[in-house]
Design an enzyme around this catalytic site. Sequence first.
Site, PDB file in Angstrom:
ATOM      1  N   CYS A 153       4.711   7.650  -5.098  1.00 43.72           N
ATOM      2  CA  CYS A 153       3.526   7.360  -4.274  1.00 43.72           C
ATOM      3  C   CYS A 153       2.532   8.515  -4.273  1.00 43.72           C
ATOM      4  CB  CYS A 153       3.934   7.091  -2.828  1.00 43.72           C
ATOM      5  SG  CYS A 153       5.217   5.899  -2.584  1.00 43.72           S
ATOM      6  N   VAL A 157      -1.327   8.069  -5.194  1.00 45.94           N
ATOM      7  CA  VAL A 157      -2.364   8.131  -4.159  1.00 45.94           C
ATOM      8  C   VAL A 157      -3.474   9.091  -4.561  1.00 45.94           C
ATOM      9  CG1 VAL A 157      -2.842   8.903  -1.804  1.00 45.94           C
ATOM     10  CG2 VAL A 157      -0.900   7.403  -2.246  1.00 45.94           C
TER      11      VAL A 157
END
Length: 523
Positions: A153, A157
Amino acid sequence: MSQQVDKIKASYPLFLDQDYKDMLAKKRDGFEEKYPQDKIDEVFQWTTTKEYQELNFQREALTVNPAKACQPLGAVLCALGFEKTMPYVHGSQGCVAYFRSYFNRHFREPVSCVSDSMTEDAAVFGGQQNMKDGLQNCKATYKPDMIAVSTTCMAEVIGDDLNAFINNSKKEGFIPDEFPVPFAHTPSFVGSHVTGWDNMFEGIARYFTLKSMDDKVVGSNKKINIVPGFETYLGNFRVIKRMLSEMGVGYSLLSDPEEVLDTPADGQFRMYAGGTTQEEMKDAPNALNTVLLQPWHLEKTKKFVEGTWKHEVPKLNIPMGLDWTDEFLMKVSEISGQPIPASLTKERGRLVDMMTDSHTWLHGKRFALWGDPDFVMGLVKFLLELGCEPVHILCHNGNKRWKKAVDAILAASPYGKNATVYIGKDLWHLRSLVFTDKPDFMIGNSYGKFIQRDTLHKGKEFEVPLIRIGFPIFDRHHLHRSTTLGYEGAMQILTTLVNSILERLDEETRGMQATDYNHDLVR
């Protein structure tokens, strides 16, 4: 404390000793600010009601006990299936520790995987330097022939560009230019572990074949490519190989972690073992065709195989149960020109015989089940073949097209009329369902044991026993070596189901002079 050196107790009986009971009671009274027990009991009973179920199913922004994992987990498993390949996750150490421990506990094997240890500074300024140092250290320390990169993640991101980072690492000499480093973006906030497997496989296929298609001729190597998808039953790799070998069919199993996840204890540690070779991957476009064993989660793979390799991927379902194994073998025979041998025909006959022997016990039994899309669909199909009734069918990572396909399978059978298919729902939703519409059994992974515990807590008559088929299986040993595919897998599933039913019957009928009138020797 009551533990004695000369009489060591395991944790369960140890914590029943009075010393530990007193200690835990003091902890509760002094520090936990526990609610009154009658209030806890009241809330528990409320969570078993239809009223609570309706509220539970209105949840939108909260997941409780998900029935799926994140993309990089699948990417790691895919990479493990290639010869001397090190899975490399562009992200933090904690994520990789999770992936490794998840597989460690399921396979009971050491699982190799590295990260480039992104921390707060990389989250702000980007992880390019982590990638450069990480690739260099990985190659020097673990000496792989290939490094397969995926992401977490954090990297997604902030928008880290894997292609640019890997190319810059090569340009600046951190790793040789010719060293293979396929990659896939695997953001954890979309999809699931099966999506990550698909993305990683497509990334590896793209790396080895996209720019070298000019000399490829479909069918020239006389083989069939088999793409397994996210598969954690090692017996399934073996049964597919066995059936194809008995047919005399040449094949390439593209991503084969069977050996590295089942190494022997002979005094030699094997960081790498077996796996699909780079040469097999490069040669894959020359195959007669490519068969996807789990097509519902191999969407990107299918698109690449059809668009780049020019293979007409056959429309098959996962080869679970009788009918779909028949279809798989007939399609392989059609593609290869090889007949289905007598040995497999005999094996099929044995399965039919087993189904006949056990149908009186299986007929009409109601099941709740959950898992990944292809597995759940195959299990539903086989349950219907056995005369069982799947009533609650939950697939957290299924989509609307998948649900429509499962609904069609259910509609085609008289045993599917009472079934409901749930997508995007978690195990807390399933908990409500088994309380308000009790099935006879649940089929799923180890996390279902807590639902069984809760149903038993309400009362023995409410208990829904768990039959462990799926992933992960943490609390039982060696089930990962079992088989769920082919006739052999159908036999194993049937055996597990019917014996679970009979074990439950024995449990219910062994009361002396109460229920033992049905405690029969012969079932």
